[in-house]
Design a protein around this motif. Structure first.
Motif, PDB file in Angstrom:
ATOM      1  N   GLN A 123       0.861  -1.180   0.000  1.00 13.84           N
ATOM      2  CA  GLN A 123       0.000   0.000   0.000  1.00 13.84           C
ATOM      3  C   GLN A 123       0.899   1.233   0.000  1.00 13.84           C
ATOM      4  O   GLN A 123       1.840   1.321   0.772  1.00 13.84           O
ATOM      5  N   ASP A 124       0.627   2.174  -0.867  1.00 16.25           N
ATOM      6  CA  ASP A 124       1.418   3.402  -1.023  1.00 16.25           C
ATOM      7  C   ASP A 124       2.892   3.118  -1.305  1.00 16.25           C
ATOM      8  O   ASP A 124       3.762   3.878  -0.893  1.00 16.25           O
ATOM      9  N   GLY A 125       3.183   2.015  -1.992  1.00 14.52           N
ATOM     10  CA  GLY A 125       4.566   1.696  -2.314  1.00 14.52           C
ATOM     11  C   GLY A 125       4.697   1.171  -3.733  1.00 14.52           C
ATOM     12  O   GLY A 125       3.740   1.178  -4.515  1.00 14.52           O
ATOM     13  N   PHE A 126       5.888   0.697  -4.044  1.00 14.71           N
ATOM     14  CA  PHE A 126       6.176   0.223  -5.388  1.00 14.71           C
ATOM     15  C   PHE A 126       6.529  -1.256  -5.376  1.00 14.71           C
ATOM     16  O   PHE A 126       7.192  -1.750  -4.466  1.00 14.71           O
ATOM     17  N   CYS A 143       2.798   0.600  -9.074  1.00 22.45           N
ATOM     18  CA  CYS A 143       2.124   0.858  -7.809  1.00 22.45           C
ATOM     19  C   CYS A 143       0.623   0.723  -8.042  1.00 22.45           C
ATOM     20  O   CYS A 143       0.150   0.763  -9.170  1.00 22.45           O
ATOM     21  N   GLY A 144      -0.110   0.540  -6.948  1.00 21.43           N
ATOM     22  CA  GLY A 144      -1.553   0.365  -7.048  1.00 21.43           C
ATOM     23  C   GLY A 144      -2.228   1.651  -7.489  1.00 21.43           C
ATOM     24  O   GLY A 144      -1.881   2.736  -7.016  1.00 21.43           O
ATOM     25  N   ASP A 146      -5.283   2.696  -6.908  1.00 24.87           N
ATOM     26  CA  ASP A 146      -6.000   3.287  -5.760  1.00 24.87           C
ATOM     27  C   ASP A 146      -5.195   3.108  -4.476  1.00 24.87           C
ATOM     28  O   ASP A 146      -5.762   3.063  -3.385  1.00 24.87           O
ATOM     29  N   HIS A 147      -3.878   2.930  -4.615  1.00 22.18           N
ATOM     30  CA  HIS A 147      -2.948   2.743  -3.497  1.00 22.18           C
ATOM     31  C   HIS A 147      -3.276   1.506  -2.674  1.00 22.18           C
ATOM     32  O   HIS A 147      -3.052   1.478  -1.469  1.00 22.18           O
ATOM     33  N   GLU A 148      -3.829   0.488  -3.317  1.00 22.66           N
ATOM     34  CA  GLU A 148      -4.142  -0.765  -2.627  1.00 22.66           C
ATOM     35  C   GLU A 148      -2.973  -1.734  -2.775  1.00 22.66           C
ATOM     36  O   GLU A 148      -2.246  -1.687  -3.767  1.00 22.66           O
ATOM     37  N   PRO A 149      -2.745  -2.614  -1.808  1.00 22.29           N
ATOM     38  CA  PRO A 149      -1.683  -3.609  -1.939  1.00 22.29           C
ATOM     39  C   PRO A 149      -2.113  -4.724  -2.902  1.00 22.29           C
ATOM     40  O   PRO A 149      -3.288  -5.078  -2.973  1.00 22.29           O
ATOM     41  N   TYR A 167       0.629   2.234 -13.189  1.00 24.42           N
ATOM     42  CA  TYR A 167      -0.420   2.300 -12.180  1.00 24.42           C
ATOM     43  C   TYR A 167      -1.420   1.212 -12.525  1.00 24.42           C
ATOM     44  O   TYR A 167      -2.035   1.243 -13.594  1.00 24.42           O
ATOM     45  N   LYS A 169      -4.337  -2.067 -11.416  1.00 22.42           N
ATOM     46  CA  LYS A 169      -5.414  -2.596 -10.572  1.00 22.42           C
ATOM     47  C   LYS A 169      -5.416  -4.105 -10.728  1.00 22.42           C
ATOM     48  O   LYS A 169      -5.079  -4.624 -11.789  1.00 22.42           O
TER      49      LYS A 169
END
Length: 178
Positions: A123-126, A143-144, A146-149, A167, A169
Motif C-alpha cells: 500500500q502506497d509503495g512500489f 504501484c496500485g 488506488d494505493h491498494e496492496p 499504475y 489494478k
C-alpha cells in the motif's frame, strides 16, 4: 566465344566481381538510395544487383564446368536469374517491407495491457510487474492505482503509465483459460 575481345568466361567473372562489390557497397551505403525502390518494383537496386550477381555467377559456372554452347549458357543464366529474382522479390523483399519496423514499445502502448506481479506491491509503495510482449518480457516498476496492496503472482491491468511507473489494478478476467 569472345565479347569485347575477352573470353566470355572472363566477362562473366569480371561482372560477378563487379556486382559483388556493388552489393557490398549497397549494404554499407544503401540508405542513400532508400527512395529508389518507390517507383517500379523491379527497378529496386536490391533486385537489380541480385539479378546481375546471379546471372554472372551462373554464366561463369556453366562456362567453366559445362560443355554447352555460349548461347545456351546465356539463355540459361538469364532464366535462372529471372526465376531467382522473382523468388527473392515475392518471398523475401515484399514480406520484409510489410514487416513491423520496430519492436520498441511506448509508455502509452502499455495502458490497457495485463501483466503479472513479480514483486508484491505494498500500500502506497512500489512493486514490479512483468508484461509479455512480442519482443519479449517487459519488466516495469508499478504501484496500485488506488494505493491498494497487490500480492505476488496476481494478474493486473495497467490503468496508466507516468514517468515509467505503471499504475495498476488487480484484474480478474471474466473468460479465463482453465
Amino acid at each position: 566465344m569472345e565479347l569485347f575481345g575477352f573470353p566470355i568466361d572472363t566477362v562473366y567473372l569480371f561482372l560477378l566481381i563487379a556486382s559483388a562489390s556493388m552489393v557490398i557497397l549497397y549494404i554499407l551505403f544503401g540508405d542513400v538510395l532508400s527512395g529508389a525502390d518507390d517507383g517500379i518494383p523491379f527497378f529496386n537496386p536490391t533486385v537489380l544487383l541480385a539479378f546481375v550477381t546471379i546471372f554472372s555467377a551462373v554464366g561463369y559456372c556453366l562456362e567453366t564446368f559445362s560443355s554447352l554452347t555460349s548461347l545456351y549458357i546465356l539463355l540459361i543464366a538469364i532464366g535462372v536469374a529471372i526465376v531467382m529474382d522473382f523468388l527473392l522479390y515475392y518471398f523475401v523483399l515484399i514480406p520484409l517491407s510489410s514487416a513491423e519496423e520496430s519492436l520498441v514499445y511506448t509508455e502509452e502502448s502499455l495502458s490497457g495491457r495485463t501483466g503479472k506481479v513479480i514483486i508484491p506491491i505494498p500500500q502506497d509503495g512500489f512493486g514490479e510487474v512483468i508484461i509479455e510482449s512480442s519482443s519479449g518480457m517487459i519488466s516495469k516498476p508499478a504501484c496500485g492505482f488506488d494505493h491498494e496492496p497487490i500480492a505476488e503472482g496476481k494478474t493486473v491491468l495497467v490503468i496508466d503509465v507516468q514517468k515509467g511507473v505503471l499504475y495498476v489494478k488487480e484484474y480478474d478476467p471474466i473468460f479465463q483459460d482453465k
